[in-house]
Every structure is written in C-alpha cells, then in structure tokens.
Design an enzyme around this catalytic site. Structure first.
Site, mmCIF file in Angstrom:
data_model
loop_
_atom_site.group_PDB
_atom_site.id
_atom_site.type_symbol
_atom_site.label_atom_id
_atom_site.label_comp_id
_atom_site.label_asym_id
_atom_site.label_seq_id
_atom_site.Cartn_x
_atom_site.Cartn_y
_atom_site.Cartn_z
ATOM 1 N N ASP A 47 -1.540 -9.862 5.178
ATOM 2 C CA ASP A 47 -2.123 -8.552 5.479
ATOM 3 C C ASP A 47 -3.380 -8.712 6.321
ATOM 4 O OD1 ASP A 47 -2.780 -5.848 5.432
ATOM 5 O OD2 ASP A 47 -2.270 -5.626 3.317
ATOM 6 N N ASP A 48 -3.379 -8.144 7.529
ATOM 7 C CA ASP A 48 -4.566 -8.092 8.406
ATOM 8 C C ASP A 48 -4.992 -9.458 8.948
ATOM 9 O OD1 ASP A 48 -4.575 -5.408 7.871
ATOM 10 O OD2 ASP A 48 -6.373 -5.405 6.654
ATOM 11 N N CYS A 85 -0.621 -0.983 9.164
ATOM 12 C CA CYS A 85 0.298 -1.693 8.276
ATOM 13 C C CYS A 85 1.594 -0.957 7.968
ATOM 14 C CB CYS A 85 -0.416 -2.088 6.986
ATOM 15 S SG CYS A 85 -1.205 -0.729 6.124
ATOM 16 N N ARG A 89 5.365 -2.378 8.601
ATOM 17 C CA ARG A 89 6.240 -2.737 7.482
ATOM 18 C C ARG A 89 7.579 -2.010 7.578
ATOM 19 N NH1 ARG A 89 2.757 -5.127 3.298
ATOM 20 N NH2 ARG A 89 0.799 -5.445 4.421
ATOM 21 N N LYS A 147 2.648 -6.007 -1.561
ATOM 22 C CA LYS A 147 2.318 -4.677 -1.042
ATOM 23 C C LYS A 147 3.525 -4.064 -0.334
ATOM 24 C CE LYS A 147 -0.624 -2.638 2.529
ATOM 25 N NZ LYS A 147 -1.814 -2.844 3.374
ATOM 26 N N HIS A 149 3.883 -0.133 0.441
ATOM 27 C CA HIS A 149 3.277 0.893 1.307
ATOM 28 C C HIS A 149 4.296 1.654 2.153
ATOM 29 C CE1 HIS A 149 -0.478 2.152 3.827
ATOM 30 N NE2 HIS A 149 -0.143 3.024 2.880
ATOM 31 N N HIS A 238 -6.510 -8.378 3.200
ATOM 32 C CA HIS A 238 -6.960 -6.987 3.296
ATOM 33 C C HIS A 238 -8.239 -6.797 2.483
ATOM 34 C CE1 HIS A 238 -6.791 -2.577 2.906
ATOM 35 N NE2 HIS A 238 -5.905 -2.575 3.884
ATOM 36 N N ASP A 344 0.897 -8.230 9.667
ATOM 37 C CA ASP A 344 1.363 -6.860 9.929
ATOM 38 C C ASP A 344 0.588 -6.155 11.036
ATOM 39 O OD1 ASP A 344 -0.963 -6.715 8.431
ATOM 40 O OD2 ASP A 344 -0.278 -5.081 7.147
ATOM 41 N N ASN A 345 -0.591 -6.652 11.373
ATOM 42 C CA ASN A 345 -1.408 -6.073 12.445
ATOM 43 C C ASN A 345 -2.604 -6.994 12.649
ATOM 44 O OD1 ASN A 345 -1.784 -3.714 9.931
ATOM 45 N ND2 ASN A 345 -3.447 -5.132 10.349
ATOM 46 N N LYS A 399 -7.445 -4.195 14.461
ATOM 47 C CA LYS A 399 -6.573 -3.246 13.758
ATOM 48 C C LYS A 399 -6.951 -1.799 14.088
ATOM 49 C CE LYS A 399 -5.300 -1.996 8.974
ATOM 50 N NZ LYS A 399 -5.522 -2.360 7.556
#
Length: 728
Positions: A47-48, A85, A89, A147, A149, A238, A344-345, A399
C-alpha cells in the site's frame, strides 16, 4: 432376421469406440497430475509504495525477500497504477477499467454529484467477475488477507467475489497495532472474516497477522490439494506509519540530511539498478515541499523519525512476507508458485497530523505524537510531501496525482517458466495483471480492458500496447492518456496543474519538459482519444473547484465536528449562559454606578485590546521564525527563499503592524490607533475569504478566519469603549 445379424456388428463398433476413447483420454492420475502442475499464485500488494521504495528499485530500505524474487524474475520499469487505491484494486482484481468495474473514485472522495452514477458506486458493479472467481471456477483454492476497499455491503466483501477464505479490511487503511479507527471517517476499523464482522487478537501487528492468516489458509499442500491463489494486500506502508522499534532503530540516522538529499539518492539508486539512464532528469519538486534547511531542528527530528518508521514498516512487511516464502519452501510448494509484487499507487504525501483539528481528534482517540514515541502502539505518524516526493523519484508528484510519481510503481513477477534477472521496459497498466495471471495458468476468459504481459515476459514482443493504441486513465478528475512513448496528462488537485500537458515519459519520466506547444497536433489527437475513452467508460466531468484533497478534508471536518457535537453544544450553551449573565450583571451595575462602570469598561477594553495586540505580535513572530510550519498549518505555499520572504513580508508585516497599533491603542487609551489595526485585520480576513471562494474551499482555512473575525470583533468593541483622543 436382419436385426439379429446386425447386433454383433453394433457391439463390435461400440467396443472399438470405447477402446479409442480410453486410449485418447488421459487416465485419472494423469489428469490429476496436470492439475497439480498448474502453478500456485501469490499476489502481494504493498500500500502506497513509491517507485524506488524496494531495494531492487534502488532503495536504502532492506527488502531482501522482494529483492530475491526480483533477481529470480522480472522487474517492470514502466508499470503504472491509478493515483488512488480503490480504483487500482478494482482494476487489479478484474482486469477492467475502474469505471467499468464500478470503482472510479474512492468512496471517501467521490463528489456528491457523482454518487448516483454507475461508475462511482465504490463497490464492484453487478456482474463484474474478479480473477479469484475465474480461478476458483478453474479449480483453484482462493484466499485473501488484508485491505479490500471494494465495499462491505451485502454481496461486496471478498467471500462474495470468489474467495474461499478471507480476513479483510474494507477502509482506506487501519491502525497496525489494534482495532481503533485511524481516521475520523470510521467509528472503528471494519474488519471482516469470511464475510462477517471480525475482531482482532490482542497481540496484533498487521503484517505479522495477515501472513499468519495466509499460512493457515494455504496449509502444507499435502495430498491432492488443488493449486491456490493467495491475495495478500498489506496495510504497509499506508498511514499511520507504525513499526516495531527494532526495525525503526536501524534507520535513526539515515534521513537526517533531509528529503532533497534523499530524493537524489533514490534517483541514483534507480540508475545504479538499471531502471533509468544516468541522463534521466529529476522531476520538479512539488510546490508544498519545504526547504529542509529552513525547518527548525525539532521539525527536522520529527520528519526524520517519521521516515525512519516508514522504512522500518516496509522492512517489517518484507520480513513477514519472507515467512510466507519460507513456509512454501518448507512444504515443497515454492518452486511451483508464481509471485507478483506491486504497489497500488505512488507514495502518500498527506500529513493529517499537521492539522490542529485532526490532532484534537487524535487525542480523543488516545493517540500520542512526538519524535521520541512515534511508531509503537497508540502512536501516529505520516511521511508528508517531502519524503513522498523522494520515494517517487525521479517522478513528479505522488499519490492522488497523475504525475509519474503518483502512477509509476514497482512490479515484480517471478516463478516457473518466467525469465530471470530481466527488466521489462514496456508500458503496462495494473489492469494487465488479471489477464496475465489467467494466461499463465491456462484459464480462458472473455476480452478484458487489460492485456496479458506474457508476450513481453517471454520475449515474443517488446510492447504490450502498440504505438498507436490509446490507453486512458481517470480518477477524481486527474486524467492521463498514454499512446506510444507519450503521455497527455491533467492534474486537478490542489498541488497539480489543471492544464493538459504532454510528456515523453520514456526519455523524461520526471515530466520536466512539456511538449504541448511544440506538438499541438499530437495533443489534439490524444485529447480526442481521451474524450472517446471517457465517454466509453462513463468518466464524469468533475464539479467546478473539486479536488480529492478538498473533498476528503470536508468529509473529515464533518466527521470530527459530529464526533465533538455533544461537548460543542454543551460548551456553546455554557458560553451563551455566561455571556447572558455577564451582560445582565453589567447592565445592573452600570445603572447603579454609571461613572464607575464607564471607567471599568474602558479598563477592560484596554486589557482586551492589549491582549489582541500581543496575540498578533506573537503570530507575526511565529511567521518570521517558523514560516514553513505556519504555511503548512494554513495550507499556504512558500516555495524557496522568495516564497518565504513574501510570506514574512505579507502576513508577518500585517500581523506585526496590526499588533503594534493595537498595543499603542491599549497603552495610550486612544482608539485612533485602532483604525490601522482594524484595516489590516480586515484586509487579511477579506483576502482569505476571496481565496476560499476562488479555490473552492479548504477546511483548514476556516479556523484562522474565525480567529481573525473574533479579533476584529474585540477591536471593534475597544473602538466603542475607548476615548477618541489621548487620556487626560
């Protein structure tokens, strides 16, 4: 008679057919062996993570598990996600464009005007199938831990989208040590186990727990176990960044020279590892990144500690991922497992702790904050725009923006049949992962928006998309159209640029040279391609003045105020009662002793005016001594020495001069000195109101406006109470 003669012939034909089928059809053992040879799949989503956050991509952070898989497989140097995100996803899970999948924006940043549109539901659209559903239908065991989301209403959680077992968080993020809410948008962290609300164990750390869950799901692979698909989307890295101190400690001195030096180190790391050429220019620093040397020693220590925690969090994640790899080795499943690792980003630049209103909410949640304690349970930290821009090097922005810093992320693929030590330089997109996985394991599927990466992995092609194939992308008004080596992009956020810009992202991934004026025909053609893409997928135009930053800030403020509604109402009631009693008592006193009341009133007015003057001088001193901290608090930009000088001269001069005039009025008991103070404060408030209207709003601008309005009201009362000339 004829029928009797034909019976032996029919029997002979049937026997021959049966023998032929038996010879042609593989025996049951052979079929089982074919199924067993299908590779397992482990899909890791960080994540991130920024483009250069992994060691294999030039980072100083220790990620030995990821790096070993990169050496065993292929790195992608021109791979892209969306800038946020949930859309990423959705594309990862389905192979479809995020709008078609139903998740074109974060639910938390979707403008009200879009919430009824099919592309903006914040959940996978009816009829959309995930890669898990397709693999399960082909005989795979399917597991997910981490996660999600992509919605948690009825039919939205992983068990309704093809996963046999799951332990999922459906939120933008969560605390890594316990179940408390990490953001005012949530009452608690919404975890679900196999579709039902779940609670976390006492000794919880997210990366460790998620790997434990996945190891339990996978088992030892004994017997006739079918191949598995394991989707492991970590919470790391994150916000809030949190990690065990043993991982953080080794990075204590790493970041003390600041984000500008770190950004250059990351660019050099990308050159050293062969991702980019030595001639690749660095992208421009974002406008909200402060000069490191202009920060106070305390602010530098806090920032360096935050980045050390971020590094420790990523290393801890890699360590626990390594435990999963070790488990697969120990159970004989490693050699037949395909690994896919990506982000994811781009890196998260937001630092909610910088907001006074958010810090108030943090205290209410029981969070602590400070350089000596951050990282452990009950603490909160974020890396902010300086470190985020370094993690994205050499890309621009991060992001929530379609600069390469927000879109270009690491991708590593390794496993049976894949080349080793390869760097794939072809442009590719996150929607390409699903068709690639299905292709590699031989599962048929209908046409998807994404394309299989198998041809470039095996050397059969050097491009995924042809030089004339347009590839569109949009999220929260940030948009991009890729075609060949070129990218047409628009950034709608506060720190972006709403104009369409054209870049050659192969030679200039830092987006330093806008080619729009030099190549107007290419711009016109690509803009037409983007408009056709937007119409095809249902991408809506964003409302005037909208940005994801502002929308989430408005949502945050609303939730925080709602959280404090009861004490605010009680406090307001008490304040009104106190003021009412004071007015009532003062009027009775004034009627009974008018001369004494007048003298006392002037004394109180002088005291209040003097207090306002001292407060304004204190604000001016803070602007002069800590201009960047003050600017960040109010959401202002102060770029470079000129920006800092302008901030000091404008706001510092306003408040300093106004405060001196107010102090003179109080000392001399002469309201004439209040006139310039009122004018200066009035101009400051008017300018802020104009800025608020012109920019479309910003919650953090409202508290200082209220303060300025109160100061004006106090000075106006002083004007009424004080004499028009010097005291006699």
């Amino acid at each position: 008679m004829g029928q009797g003669r034909s019976r032996p012939l029919i029997g002979l034909v049937c026997g021959l057919l049966a023998l032929t089928c038996a010879l042609l059809a593989p025996p049951a053992e052979a079929q089982a062996q074919t199924d067993a040879k299908r590779p397992n799949i482990v899909l890791i989503l960080v994540d991130d993570a920024g483009y250069t956050d992994f060691g294999a991509y030039g980072s100083e952070i220790a990620t030995p598990t990821i790096d070993a898989l990169a050496a065993r497989g292929a790195r992608f140097s021109n791979f892209h996600a969306t800038p946020m995100c949930a859309p990423s996803r959705a594309m990862l899970m389905t192979g479809l464009d995020s709008h078609t999948a139903g998740v074109a924006n974060l639910p938390e940043t979707t403008p009200p005007a879009h919430r009824d549109l099919p592309a903006y539901q914040g959940r996978l659209a009816p009829g959309v199938e995930t890669v898990a559903t397709r693999l399960k239908r082909a005989g795979y065991r399917t597991y997910m831990a981490g996660k999600w989301h992509l919605g948690h209403g009825p039919g939205d959680v992983p068990d309704a989208h093809g996963f046999d077992r799951s332990f999922a968080l459906d939120a933008t993020g969560g605390d890594n040590w316990d179940e408390r809410s990490y953001f005012p948008l949530y009452k608690r962290s919404p975890w679900f186990e196999d579709g039902k609300p779940a609670t976390l164990p006492k000794n919880f750390y997210s990366s460790e727990f998620l790997v434990d869950q996945m190891i339990g799901y996978i088992g030892d692979g004994s017997g006739d176990a079918a191949p598995f698909f394991a989707y492991l989307p970590f919470l790391a890295i994150h916000i809030p960044v949190q990690a065990p101190e043993s991982y953080v400690r080794k990075y204590e001195a790493t970041y003390r020279d600041g984000w500008t030096a770190q950004r250059e180190r990351r660019r050099q790391g990308a050159v050293r590892t062969g991702l980019i050429s030595a001639e690749t220019p660095m992208g421009p620093p974002p406008r909200n990144v402060a000069e490191w040397n202009a920060l106070s020693p305390e602010a530098q220590a806090l920032a360096a500690r935050s980045m050390a925690i971020n590094a420790g969090m990523l290393e801890a994640m890699d360590h626990h991922f390594g435990r999963l790899v070790d488990h697969l080795r120990a159970t004989g499943q490693y050699d037949n497992t395909l690994f896919v690792i990506l982000s994811d980003n781009g890196p998260e630049a937001g630092d909610p702790v910088a907001e006074p209103l958010f810090r108030l909410w943090l205290r209410r949640q029981g969070y602590a904050y400070g350089p000596d304690i951050m990282g452990g349970p009950g603490t909160y930290a974020a890396i902010g725009p300086g470190w985020a821009s370094a993690a994205a090097a050499p890309g621009a922005l991060y992001k929530f923006y379609t600069g390469e810093g927000g879109l270009r992320v690491p991708l590593i693929m390794a496993g049976p049949g894949l080349p080793q030590g390869q760097t794939v330089r072809a442009f590719s997109l996150i929607s390409d992962i699903a068709p690639t996985l299905l292709d590699l394991v031989g599962v048929d599927h209908p046409p998807l928006h994404g394309r299989s990466l198998t041809p470039v992995l095996t050397g059969q092609a050097d491009r995924v998309y042809g030089p004339d194939d347009p590839v569109g992308l949009e999220a929260a008004g940030d948009a991009a159209l890729f075609k060949g080596d070129y990218k047409l992009t628009r950034n709608a956020g506060v720190w972006g640029d709403p104009a369409w810009r054209l870049y050659d992202i192969v030679r200039d991934p830092g987006e330093t040279t806008d080619l729009a004026l030099a190549q107007p025909e290419r711009v016109a053609g690509m803009l037409a391609d983007y408009q056709a893409y937007a119409k095809a997928v249902g991408a809506a135009e964003i409302p005037e003045g909208f940005s994801a930053d502002r929308q989430i800030a408005l949502n945050l403020a609303a939730h925080i105020l709602a959280d404090f509604r009861a004490p605010l109402l009680i406090g307001l009631g008490v304040l009104v009662a106190v003021i009412g009693l004071a007015v009532f008592g003062w009027r009775r006193f004034a009627r009974s002793r008018p001369e004494r009341a007048a003298t006392l009133g002037r004394g109180i007015a002088r005291g209040l005016v003097g207090l306002v003057g001292l407060l304004m001088v204190a604000i001016a001193l803070r602007i002069w001594t800590q201009p960047l901290v003050f600017a960040a608090t109010l959401g202002l930009a102060a770029n470079g020495p000129l920006g800092i000088a302008s901030l000091r001269a404008d706001l510092g001069g306003f408040f300093g001069a106004g405060g001196l005039f107010a102090l003179l009025a109080a000392l001399r008991a002469d309201r004439r000195w209040l006139a310039p103070a009122l004018i200066l404060l009035g101009l400051a408030l008017t300018g802020r109101v104009i800025s608020l209207i012109a920019s479309g709003g910003g919650v953090m601008q409202i508290p200082p406006m209220i303060v300025e309005a109160l100061l004006i009201a106090i000075l106006a009362l002083g004007w009424r109470a004080l004499r028009p000339g010097p005291a006699t």
